[in-house]
Write a protein that holds these residues in place. Structure first.
Motif, PDB file in Angstrom:
ATOM      1  N   GLN A   1       0.835  -1.204   0.000  1.00 19.62           N
ATOM      2  CA  GLN A   1       0.000   0.000   0.000  1.00 19.62           C
ATOM      3  C   GLN A   1       0.866   1.248   0.000  1.00 19.62           C
ATOM      4  OE1 GLN A   1      -3.227   0.336   2.794  1.00 19.62           O
ATOM      5  NE2 GLN A   1      -3.676  -1.848   2.749  1.00 19.62           N
ATOM      6  N   VAL A   2       0.273   2.343  -0.529  1.00 23.70           N
ATOM      7  CA  VAL A   2       0.888   3.661  -0.462  1.00 23.70           C
ATOM      8  C   VAL A   2       0.169   4.454   0.620  1.00 23.70           C
ATOM      9  CG1 VAL A   2       1.341   5.835  -1.657  1.00 23.70           C
ATOM     10  CG2 VAL A   2       1.543   3.663  -2.895  1.00 23.70           C
ATOM     11  N   THR A   3       0.914   4.859   1.628  1.00 24.19           N
ATOM     12  CA  THR A   3       0.392   5.722   2.682  1.00 24.19           C
ATOM     13  C   THR A   3       0.967   7.113   2.463  1.00 24.19           C
ATOM     14  OG1 THR A   3       0.328   3.879   4.255  1.00 24.19           O
ATOM     15  CG2 THR A   3       0.245   6.120   5.172  1.00 24.19           C
ATOM     16  N   ALA A   4       0.107   8.106   2.353  1.00 25.96           N
ATOM     17  CA  ALA A   4       0.558   9.485   2.153  1.00 25.96           C
ATOM     18  C   ALA A   4       0.519  10.238   3.470  1.00 25.96           C
ATOM     19  CB  ALA A   4      -0.318  10.185   1.126  1.00 25.96           C
ATOM     20  N   LEU A   5       1.593  10.973   3.746  1.00 25.80           N
ATOM     21  CA  LEU A   5       1.614  11.905   4.869  1.00 25.80           C
ATOM     22  C   LEU A   5       1.252  13.279   4.336  1.00 25.80           C
ATOM     23  CD1 LEU A   5       4.841  11.005   6.897  1.00 25.80           C
ATOM     24  CD2 LEU A   5       2.511  10.175   7.218  1.00 25.80           C
ATOM     25  N   VAL A   6       0.156  13.821   4.837  1.00 22.12           N
ATOM     26  CA  VAL A   6      -0.356  15.101   4.363  1.00 22.12           C
ATOM     27  C   VAL A   6      -0.463  16.047   5.545  1.00 22.12           C
ATOM     28  CG1 VAL A   6      -2.376  16.259   3.349  1.00 22.12           C
ATOM     29  CG2 VAL A   6      -1.594  14.069   2.425  1.00 22.12           C
ATOM     30  N   GLY A   7      -0.211  17.317   5.301  1.00 20.69           N
ATOM     31  CA  GLY A   7      -0.349  18.315   6.346  1.00 20.69           C
ATOM     32  C   GLY A   7       0.311  19.605   5.925  1.00 20.69           C
ATOM     33  N   PRO A   8       0.065  20.686   6.643  1.00 14.61           N
ATOM     34  CA  PRO A   8       0.663  21.973   6.289  1.00 14.61           C
ATOM     35  C   PRO A   8       2.168  21.959   6.498  1.00 14.61           C
ATOM     36  CG  PRO A   8      -0.427  22.111   8.415  1.00 14.61           C
ATOM     37  CD  PRO A   8      -0.788  20.774   7.849  1.00 14.61           C
ATOM     38  N   ASN A   9       2.837  22.956   5.937  1.00 14.89           N
ATOM     39  CA  ASN A   9       4.271  23.092   6.162  1.00 14.89           C
ATOM     40  C   ASN A   9       4.550  23.174   7.658  1.00 14.89           C
ATOM     41  OD1 ASN A   9       4.978  23.094   3.433  1.00 14.89           O
ATOM     42  ND2 ASN A   9       4.738  25.300   3.252  1.00 14.89           N
ATOM     43  N   GLY A  10       5.598  22.465   8.094  1.00 17.65           N
ATOM     44  CA  GLY A  10       5.953  22.485   9.505  1.00 17.65           C
ATOM     45  C   GLY A  10       5.172  21.515  10.360  1.00 17.65           C
ATOM     46  N   ALA A  11       4.407  20.621   9.723  1.00 17.65           N
ATOM     47  CA  ALA A  11       3.587  19.675  10.485  1.00 17.65           C
ATOM     48  C   ALA A  11       4.411  18.559  11.112  1.00 17.65           C
ATOM     49  CB  ALA A  11       2.494  19.085   9.597  1.00 17.65           C
ATOM     50  N   GLY A  12       5.652  18.358  10.648  1.00 18.94           N
ATOM     51  CA  GLY A  12       6.506  17.316  11.214  1.00 18.94           C
ATOM     52  C   GLY A  12       6.715  16.119  10.314  1.00 18.94           C
ATOM     53  N   LYS A  13       6.337  16.220   9.047  1.00 18.21           N
ATOM     54  CA  LYS A  13       6.382  15.066   8.155  1.00 18.21           C
ATOM     55  C   LYS A  13       7.817  14.591   7.889  1.00 18.21           C
ATOM     56  CE  LYS A  13       4.096  17.363   4.989  1.00 18.21           C
ATOM     57  NZ  LYS A  13       3.859  18.648   5.712  1.00 18.21           N
ATOM     58  N   THR A  14       8.679  15.496   7.453  1.00 15.83           N
ATOM     59  CA  THR A  14      10.063  15.102   7.179  1.00 15.83           C
ATOM     60  C   THR A  14      10.791  14.733   8.464  1.00 15.83           C
ATOM     61  OG1 THR A  14      10.173  16.465   5.166  1.00 15.83           O
ATOM     62  CG2 THR A  14      12.264  15.883   6.216  1.00 15.83           C
ATOM     63  N   THR A  15      10.494  15.421   9.551  1.00 15.68           N
ATOM     64  CA  THR A  15      11.103  15.063  10.836  1.00 15.68           C
ATOM     65  C   THR A  15      10.729  13.632  11.216  1.00 15.68           C
ATOM     66  OG1 THR A  15      11.042  17.364  11.574  1.00 15.68           O
ATOM     67  CG2 THR A  15      11.312  15.688  13.272  1.00 15.68           C
TER      68      THR A  15
ATOM     69  N   ILE B   1       5.550  11.696   1.271  1.00 14.03           N
ATOM     70  CA  ILE B   1       5.177  13.061   1.622  1.00 14.03           C
ATOM     71  C   ILE B   1       4.958  13.793   0.311  1.00 14.03           C
ATOM     72  CG2 ILE B   1       5.961  15.229   2.657  1.00 14.03           C
ATOM     73  CD1 ILE B   1       7.772  13.513   4.493  1.00 14.03           C
ATOM     74  N   GLU B   2       3.798  14.379   0.145  1.00 19.97           N
ATOM     75  CA  GLU B   2       3.499  15.030  -1.130  1.00 19.97           C
ATOM     76  C   GLU B   2       2.525  16.178  -0.902  1.00 19.97           C
ATOM     77  OE1 GLU B   2       3.767  16.387  -4.449  1.00 19.97           O
ATOM     78  OE2 GLU B   2       4.845  14.479  -4.317  1.00 19.97           O
ATOM     79  N   HIS B   3       2.873  17.355  -1.460  1.00 22.09           N
ATOM     80  CA  HIS B   3       2.008  18.518  -1.304  1.00 22.09           C
ATOM     81  C   HIS B   3       0.984  18.657  -2.434  1.00 22.09           C
ATOM     82  CE1 HIS B   3       3.878  20.275   2.239  1.00 22.09           C
ATOM     83  NE2 HIS B   3       5.052  19.962   1.724  1.00 22.09           N
ATOM     84  N   ASN B   4       1.209  17.962  -3.540  1.00 20.86           N
ATOM     85  CA  ASN B   4       0.257  17.997  -4.642  1.00 20.86           C
ATOM     86  C   ASN B   4      -0.882  17.027  -4.320  1.00 20.86           C
ATOM     87  OD1 ASN B   4      -1.139  17.520  -7.100  1.00 20.86           O
ATOM     88  ND2 ASN B   4       0.646  18.197  -8.263  1.00 20.86           N
ATOM     89  N   LEU B   5      -2.033  17.575  -3.980  1.00 18.50           N
ATOM     90  CA  LEU B   5      -3.137  16.727  -3.536  1.00 18.50           C
ATOM     91  C   LEU B   5      -3.722  15.890  -4.660  1.00 18.50           C
ATOM     92  CD1 LEU B   5      -4.953  19.053  -0.985  1.00 18.50           C
ATOM     93  CD2 LEU B   5      -3.177  17.331  -0.586  1.00 18.50           C
ATOM     94  N   ASP B   6      -3.537  16.315  -5.911  1.00 20.14           N
ATOM     95  CA  ASP B   6      -3.962  15.479  -7.034  1.00 20.14           C
ATOM     96  C   ASP B   6      -3.135  14.199  -7.076  1.00 20.14           C
ATOM     97  OD1 ASP B   6      -5.902  17.272  -7.870  1.00 20.14           O
ATOM     98  OD2 ASP B   6      -4.538  18.337  -9.222  1.00 20.14           O
ATOM     99  N   VAL B   7      -1.828  14.321  -6.825  1.00 20.61           N
ATOM    100  CA  VAL B   7      -0.956  13.149  -6.775  1.00 20.61           C
ATOM    101  C   VAL B   7      -1.341  12.259  -5.601  1.00 20.61           C
ATOM    102  CG1 VAL B   7       1.422  12.369  -6.432  1.00 20.61           C
ATOM    103  CG2 VAL B   7       0.957  14.321  -7.923  1.00 20.61           C
ATOM    104  N   VAL B   8      -1.622  12.870  -4.471  1.00 28.18           N
ATOM    105  CA  VAL B   8      -2.036  12.112  -3.292  1.00 28.18           C
ATOM    106  C   VAL B   8      -3.309  11.316  -3.582  1.00 28.18           C
ATOM    107  CG1 VAL B   8      -2.903  12.307  -0.928  1.00 28.18           C
ATOM    108  CG2 VAL B   8      -0.925  13.664  -1.650  1.00 28.18           C
ATOM    109  N   ALA B   9      -4.293  11.990  -4.178  1.00 30.40           N
ATOM    110  CA  ALA B   9      -5.564  11.327  -4.473  1.00 30.40           C
ATOM    111  C   ALA B   9      -5.378  10.175  -5.454  1.00 30.40           C
ATOM    112  CB  ALA B   9      -6.560  12.344  -5.027  1.00 30.40           C
ATOM    113  N   GLU B  10      -4.472  10.354  -6.414  1.00 33.55           N
ATOM    114  CA  GLU B  10      -4.257   9.341  -7.439  1.00 33.55           C
ATOM    115  C   GLU B  10      -3.511   8.122  -6.913  1.00 33.55           C
ATOM    116  OE1 GLU B  10      -1.843   8.824 -11.697  1.00 33.55           O
ATOM    117  OE2 GLU B  10      -1.872  10.767 -10.673  1.00 33.55           O
ATOM    118  N   LEU B  11      -2.525   8.350  -6.050  1.00 31.07           N
ATOM    119  CA  LEU B  11      -1.597   7.281  -5.703  1.00 31.07           C
ATOM    120  C   LEU B  11      -1.833   6.612  -4.362  1.00 31.07           C
ATOM    121  CD1 LEU B  11       1.819   8.753  -6.912  1.00 31.07           C
ATOM    122  CD2 LEU B  11       0.352   7.100  -8.064  1.00 31.07           C
ATOM    123  N   SER B  12      -2.408   7.327  -3.409  1.00 30.30           N
ATOM    124  CA  SER B  12      -2.433   6.801  -2.050  1.00 30.30           C
ATOM    125  C   SER B  12      -3.601   5.849  -1.810  1.00 30.30           C
ATOM    126  CB  SER B  12      -2.478   7.943  -1.031  1.00 30.30           C
ATOM    127  OG  SER B  12      -3.647   8.711  -1.180  1.00 30.30           O
TER     128      SER B  12
END
Length: 263
Positions: free
Chosen positions: A36-50, A206-217
């Protein structure tokens, strides 16, 4: 804890990390199911890369733990985590810019110093075959002799992915892998991810393009202020108005008011 979560190739419980007075990750629990593809979504500074950095050992956690196929990895060095089958990409790609495309990919197959490589000639042949297959899959075979620094941006993105493919990892952590890709490249990227999940690879992106998130996750974990505040199927998460307000910075209520969504 559910059996599905317990059986996930990678899971973390209560991971936390602060920088001075800022709590970048605040008790995150997450499981990455195989295939499965799990997407981490959230505003900048949400802690995703950390969070990625805590999982891979690039940062040490203040609290919590992570496991790969039931083996504790908290406190391991990045190369030790990588040897357990966890591969990641970075926003800044981190390629060997003055090495050839082929050598960049071959470097990802090296598990230790070159003179200690296991398997002798047969092992070397297998690594070379894995590198060539990765170059072919990512459309870079014709550029194998070019230097990484001379590639176009999209080609560098695919080189980063080719390194992961050649390493034959079964857990992928991808940090903004589709950013800057043209539509044709995005299509190829999507095909590569779907082929990987078809082989049982667990992918978190981690992806900020929500179209990509919707397509892949297959699932989305929504982070805000270092916490997972919602987790569920893409349709439910992306259509939640409270989460959309947080994502686009139009808050009318605290982040903790967003209801958790389940698949």
């Amino acid at each position: 804890m559910s059996a599905a979560r317990e059986d996930a190739p990678l899971r973390c419980e209560g991971l936390a990390r602060s920088f001075g007075g800022l709590q970048a990750v605040a008790g995150v629990s997450l499981a990455l199911p195989a295939g499965q593809v799990t997407a981490l979504v959230g505003p900048n500074g949400a802690g995703k890369t950390t969070l990625f950095n805590l999982i891979t050992g690039n940062l040490r956690a203040d609290a919590g733990a992570a496991w790969v196929r039931g083996r504790p990895i908290t406190g391991l060095k990045p190369w030790q985590v990588a040897r357990l089958g966890v591969a990641r990409s970075f926003q800044d790609l981190r390629l060997f810019t003055h090495m050839t495309v082929r050598d960049n990919v071959l470097a990802a197959t090296e598990r230790s110093a070159w003179f200690w490589q296991p398997g002798g000639a047969a092992g070397r042949k297998r690594r070379q075959a894995a590198a060539e297959a990765a170059l072919e899959a990512t459309g870079l075979a014709a550029l194998a002799g070019a230097r990484a620094i001379d590639l176009a941006y999209a080609e560098r993105k695919f080189l980063s992915l080719a390194r992961i493919l050649a390493a034959e990892a079964d857990i992928w952590l991808l940090d903004e892998p589709a950013s800057g890709l043209d539509p044709a490249s995005r299509t190829r990227f999507a095909e590569l991810l779907r082929a990987a999940t078809g082989r049982g690879v667990a992918i978190c992106l981690i992806e900020h393009n929500l179209d990509v998130v919707a397509e892949l996750s297959d699932r989305i974990a929504f982070l805000d202020q270092g916490r997972v505040i919602a987790e569920g199927d893409p349709r439910s998460i992306l259509r939640d108005p409270a989460l959309a307000a947080i994502y686009f910075g139009d808050r009318h209520e605290p982040a903790t008011a967003a209801a958790e969504t389940t698949a």
